[in-house]
Scaffold this active site. Sequence first.
Site, PDB file in Angstrom:
ATOM      1  N   VAL A   1       0.372  -1.270   0.287  1.00 37.94           N
ATOM      2  CA  VAL A   1       0.159  -0.012  -0.033  1.00 37.94           C
ATOM      3  C   VAL A   1       0.793   1.569  -0.449  1.00 37.94           C
ATOM      4  CG1 VAL A   1      -2.214  -1.259   1.241  1.00 37.94           C
ATOM      5  CG2 VAL A   1      -0.115  -0.205   2.411  1.00 37.94           C
ATOM      6  N   ASP A   2       1.784   0.945   0.223  1.00 36.66           N
ATOM      7  CA  ASP A   2       2.611   2.309   0.692  1.00 36.66           C
ATOM      8  C   ASP A   2       3.876   2.232  -0.604  1.00 36.66           C
ATOM      9  OD1 ASP A   2       3.942   4.675   0.842  1.00 36.66           O
ATOM     10  OD2 ASP A   2       4.603   4.073   3.014  1.00 36.66           O
ATOM     11  N   LEU A   3       4.052   1.586  -1.808  1.00 36.80           N
ATOM     12  CA  LEU A   3       4.859   1.532  -2.747  1.00 36.80           C
ATOM     13  C   LEU A   3       5.499   2.195  -3.290  1.00 36.80           C
ATOM     14  CD1 LEU A   3       6.942  -1.095  -4.160  1.00 36.80           C
ATOM     15  CD2 LEU A   3       4.683  -0.698  -6.099  1.00 36.80           C
TER      16      LEU A   3
ATOM     17  N   ARG B   1       0.955   4.585  -7.004  1.00 38.89           N
ATOM     18  CA  ARG B   1       1.525   5.310  -6.254  1.00 38.89           C
ATOM     19  C   ARG B   1       2.790   5.583  -6.138  1.00 38.89           C
ATOM     20  NH1 ARG B   1       3.300   7.639  -2.725  1.00 38.89           N
ATOM     21  NH2 ARG B   1       3.886   7.198  -0.398  1.00 38.89           N
TER      22      ARG B   1
END
EC number: 2.7.1.166
Length: 255
Positions: free
Chosen positions: A194-196, A232
Site C-alpha cells: 500500500v506504500d510502494l 502510488r
Amino acid sequence: MRLAALRQRNWLILHDVDSLSDAATSHQLSQHGSQHRSQQRPQGQSHPLHPDLFHQAYWRERNLIVGEAPGRGSSFFLKASDSEQWVLRPYRRGGLIAKLSEKRYLWLGEERTRAFRELRLNAALYDQGLPVPRPVACCVMRYGPTYEAALITVRIPGAQALASLLAAGEADEALLLRVGATIKRFHQAGLDHVDLNARNILIAPHGEPWLIDLDRCRLRPPGKWQEHNINRLARSLKKFHCHSVLPIILKGYNR
C-alpha cells in the site's frame, strides 16, 4: 522460518527462533542479563529476549547504533554482531491522527496488531524466496485499550533506496527493468504494497531490488489493487522529475 511468541505481563514478542538463536551469543543479547531480568524471565526461557531490545536507548547506551534512516519515527541501524546489522523501526502514526497520539494504537488482539501482521507477512514472503529483509522480531507493549510496537529486521548490507539513486542520476535502464520485474514477482505472489514508493525499494550493491516496509500490506487475489500500487509508485517518481523512469519500470513489469 520458525516463528515463536513470548508473552509476559503487558508485553508480547513474536520472533524468528533461528535469528535469535544465532544472536544469543553476541554482545547485544549476552550482556543484557540482570538480576531484575532474571526475576522476570519465564521458567524454561533460555534466551534473554526482552522489550528493552526494541528501544533505541538500549542500543545507544552501548554505542551500538551505527546509523539512522530518514522518515517518520526514524529507523535505527544496529550492530547486532560483527557480521550482521539490524534495523529497528518503531511504529509511528502520520497525518492528523498523530496529533492525538503519535505512537499508540487501539488494541484489538495480538494477531491484529500492526507489528504481528507485518512480521508474519514478512516471514511468509521471505520463506517464498522473495527479496524482503529477514524478519528478526517484533514487540508489542500493551497499555490497557492501546499498545505501542516496534519491529526489527536484518539490514541489507550496502543497500540504497531507489530514491537516492534517482536523485543522483545513478539508476540506469537495466536497473529500472529489474525493479519492474521485481514488483511483478510480488504482485504474482499477491502482495498489495500500500506504500510502494521509491524509498521503499532498496537496491543492493550488485543491483538486486528489494522491497521494505510492509506495514498495513497484505496478500490478496488479483484485482484493482495492483494498479493502485503502480499509481502510488508513479506519484513517488514524479518528485524526481524523471519522466522516462516509469515507462521503463512498466516495461520490466510487463515482460
